[in-house]
Design an enzyme around this catalytic site. Sequence first.
Site, PDB file in Angstrom:
ATOM      1  CB  THR A  73      -0.914  -0.026   1.241  1.00 21.24           C
ATOM      2  OG1 THR A  73      -1.835  -1.103   1.080  1.00 21.24           O
ATOM      3  CG2 THR A  73      -1.657   1.277   1.439  1.00 21.24           C
TER       4      THR A  73
ATOM      5  CD  GLN B 265      -3.113  -7.938  -1.172  1.00 24.72           C
ATOM      6  OE1 GLN B 265      -2.894  -6.769  -0.882  1.00 24.72           O
ATOM      7  NE2 GLN B 265      -2.617  -8.957  -0.483  1.00 24.72           N
TER       8      GLN B 265
ATOM      9  CG  HIS C  91      -5.369  -8.645   1.552  1.00 25.90           C
ATOM     10  ND1 HIS C  91      -4.772  -9.379   2.554  1.00 25.90           N
ATOM     11  CD2 HIS C  91      -4.909  -7.364   1.696  1.00 25.90           C
ATOM     12  CE1 HIS C  91      -3.987  -8.571   3.272  1.00 25.90           C
ATOM     13  NE2 HIS C  91      -4.063  -7.352   2.766  1.00 25.90           N
TER      14      HIS C  91
ATOM     15  CG  ASN D 220      -1.427  -8.517   6.502  1.00 25.06           C
ATOM     16  OD1 ASN D 220      -0.904  -9.476   7.059  1.00 25.06           O
ATOM     17  ND2 ASN D 220      -0.870  -7.891   5.485  1.00 25.06           N
TER      18      ASN D 220
ATOM     19  CE1 TYR E  87      -6.731  -3.805   6.775  1.00 24.57           C
ATOM     20  CE2 TYR E  87      -5.060  -5.267   5.861  1.00 24.57           C
ATOM     21  CZ  TYR E  87      -5.411  -4.052   6.433  1.00 24.57           C
ATOM     22  OH  TYR E  87      -4.453  -3.109   6.698  1.00 24.57           O
TER      23      TYR E  87
ATOM     24  NE  ARG F 256       1.040 -11.401   1.324  1.00 23.40           N
ATOM     25  CZ  ARG F 256       1.790 -10.422   1.813  1.00 23.40           C
ATOM     26  NH1 ARG F 256       1.250  -9.284   2.192  1.00 23.40           N
ATOM     27  NH2 ARG F 256       3.094 -10.552   1.907  1.00 23.40           N
TER      28      ARG F 256
ATOM     29  CG  ASN G 206      -5.040  -4.159  11.029  1.00 23.74           C
ATOM     30  OD1 ASN G 206      -4.883  -3.031  11.497  1.00 23.74           O
ATOM     31  ND2 ASN G 206      -5.017  -4.399   9.726  1.00 23.74           N
TER      32      ASN G 206
HETATM   33  C1  LIG Z   1       4.433   0.193   3.291  1.00 21.61           C
HETATM   34  C2  LIG Z   1       3.856  -1.193   3.367  1.00 21.61           C
HETATM   35  C3  LIG Z   1       2.629  -1.450   2.778  1.00 21.61           C
HETATM   36  C4  LIG Z   1       2.088  -2.752   2.789  1.00 21.61           C
HETATM   37  N1  LIG Z   1       0.905  -2.983   2.144  1.00 21.61           N
HETATM   38  C5  LIG Z   1       0.415  -4.248   2.052  1.00 21.61           C
HETATM   39  C6  LIG Z   1      -0.738  -4.521   1.267  1.00 21.61           C
HETATM   40  O1  LIG Z   1      -1.314  -3.652   0.612  1.00 21.61           O
HETATM   41  N2  LIG Z   1      -1.185  -5.812   1.254  1.00 21.61           N
HETATM   42  C7  LIG Z   1      -0.575  -6.816   1.958  1.00 21.61           C
HETATM   43  O2  LIG Z   1      -1.028  -7.966   1.902  1.00 21.61           O
HETATM   44  N3  LIG Z   1       0.553  -6.574   2.686  1.00 21.61           N
HETATM   45  C8  LIG Z   1       1.062  -5.334   2.721  1.00 21.61           C
HETATM   46  N4  LIG Z   1       2.246  -5.094   3.398  1.00 21.61           N
HETATM   47  C9  LIG Z   1       3.030  -6.240   3.918  1.00 21.61           C
HETATM   48  C10 LIG Z   1       4.095  -6.647   2.864  1.00 21.61           C
HETATM   49  O3  LIG Z   1       3.483  -7.236   1.730  1.00 21.61           O
HETATM   50  C11 LIG Z   1       5.121  -7.654   3.435  1.00 21.61           C
HETATM   51  O4  LIG Z   1       4.457  -8.812   3.880  1.00 21.61           O
HETATM   52  C12 LIG Z   1       5.948  -7.049   4.568  1.00 21.61           C
HETATM   53  O5  LIG Z   1       6.458  -5.772   4.171  1.00 21.61           O
HETATM   54  C13 LIG Z   1       7.118  -7.937   4.982  1.00 21.61           C
HETATM   55  O6  LIG Z   1       7.997  -8.154   3.890  1.00 21.61           O
HETATM   56  P1  LIG Z   1       9.440  -7.390   3.783  1.00 21.61           P
HETATM   57  O7  LIG Z   1      10.187  -7.728   5.035  1.00 21.61           O
HETATM   58  O8  LIG Z   1      10.065  -7.974   2.547  1.00 21.61           O
HETATM   59  O9  LIG Z   1       9.142  -5.935   3.686  1.00 21.61           O
HETATM   60  C14 LIG Z   1       2.782  -3.804   3.429  1.00 21.61           C
HETATM   61  C15 LIG Z   1       4.015  -3.528   4.052  1.00 21.61           C
HETATM   62  C16 LIG Z   1       4.557  -2.252   4.012  1.00 21.61           C
HETATM   63  C17 LIG Z   1       5.910  -2.000   4.639  1.00 21.61           C
END
Ligand SMILES: Cc1cc2nc3c(=O)[nH]c(=O)nc-3n(C[C@H](O)[C@H](O)[C@H](O)COP(=O)(O)O)c2cc1C
Length: 367
Positions: free
Chosen positions: A27, A101, A182, A185, A187, A234, A242
């Site tokens: 996001t 997603q 999705h 997390n 939701y 996912r 959350n």
């Molecule tokens: C800025 C940001 C936005 C994210 N937005 C989403 C999202 O829209 N949907 C989702 O399933 N996870 C989202 N996540 C979780 C990431 O997909 C991912 O699981 C998480 O960053 C851990 O991976 P990394 O260590 O490689 O960053 C977001 C994480 C971050 C940091």
Amino acid sequence: MAYPHLLSPMRCGALHLNNRVWMAPLTRSRAAQPGDVPSELNAEYYAQRANAGLIVSEATQISRQGQGYAWTPGIYTEPQEAGWQRVVQAVHAAGGKIVLQLWHVGRISHPLLQENGAAPVAPSAITANAQCFVVQPDGTPANVPTASPRALDSSELPAIAQDYAAAAARAKRAGFDGVEIHMANGYLLDQFLCTGSNQRTDDYGGNIENRARFPLEVLDAVIGVWGPERVGVRLSPFGTFNDMQDREADAMAVYLARAFQEREIAYLHIAEPDWAGGPTLSDEFRHNLRHEFSGSLVWTGGYDAQRADEMIQSGLADAIGFGRPYIANPDLVNRFAHQAPLNAPDVNTFYGGGTAGYTDYPCWQPS
Ligand SMILES: Cc1cc2nc3c(=O)[nH]c(=O)nc-3n(C[C@H](O)[C@H](O)[C@H](O)COP(=O)(O)O)c2cc1C
């Protein structure tokens, strides 16, 4: 060659992917206003990252009711569909592949985001100790506590499943390579899965089979649009983000993996909980999921190239998702291939704003 497992091609359902480095859904809260419409800037951002084996788009609300944060993109209006079409075309022109997603936030919302100031909806009327992001009546944006949700009546669920199907159909018309549902997390669909947020006494609450019923009805509705071979899911078992708790996370994940196996969906994507303060997944858990699901199994959360390569070599993973590394390194695959250093992400520009911290991270230049 560096990281030969991670950088090798793969088949995922109907998709043939150039490598196993996936861009995780992120996001970024930069949809054009009014209307939460994907823009040319968003297209440029995604096209810069087309080197990923597969891009999973940022979470995208399937309806107005499904929105929990200001400025996130939707996929329920004509302009949103047209905006996404430009994004997809840019990614394809750059040689990449992208899935959308599909998102409904459930209780992680606020009347300021809802039609006519309505209460957010959830499986049960239990307020999350969490935040959402709104534009206040005076025009200033703010993180605010999520509002108290209203419990959905079971008669309302088919219309929400239909919203998922309609959004999936728009994604198909926009040219996406597939969709990811999705269910992670905290939701809406995760709220149905987990004991802490689902205290229903009808067919959609109680035991594992009942708690999984609505998420699987949504999955079947989306498969009805796309076929299973372009659909992924996912999950975030054991996740605490959350305000989530689940007494049966292990058994639920295994139950769902079997349901996904029966339906032959393309992939199962696990958002590992420890990046957001949750526990670390055990090896036993990873083996259990691998045993149940023979489609592509993808893990995301805190990986570097070395650990990702080892996970794929071990057979426990078919691909690895990278979130924050992709924010800061548009050319992540090339950097891995050359074992080049990575840019560090700037957390201050994760959400909202313009090009800064979005499309201006530099690519690596060999010296
Ligand atoms: C800025 C940001 C936005 C994210 N937005 C989403 C999202 O829209 N949907 C989702 O399933 N996870 C989202 N996540 C979780 C990431 O997909 C991912 O699981 C998480 O960053 C851990 O991976 P990394 O260590 O490689 O960053 C977001 C994480 C971050 C940091």
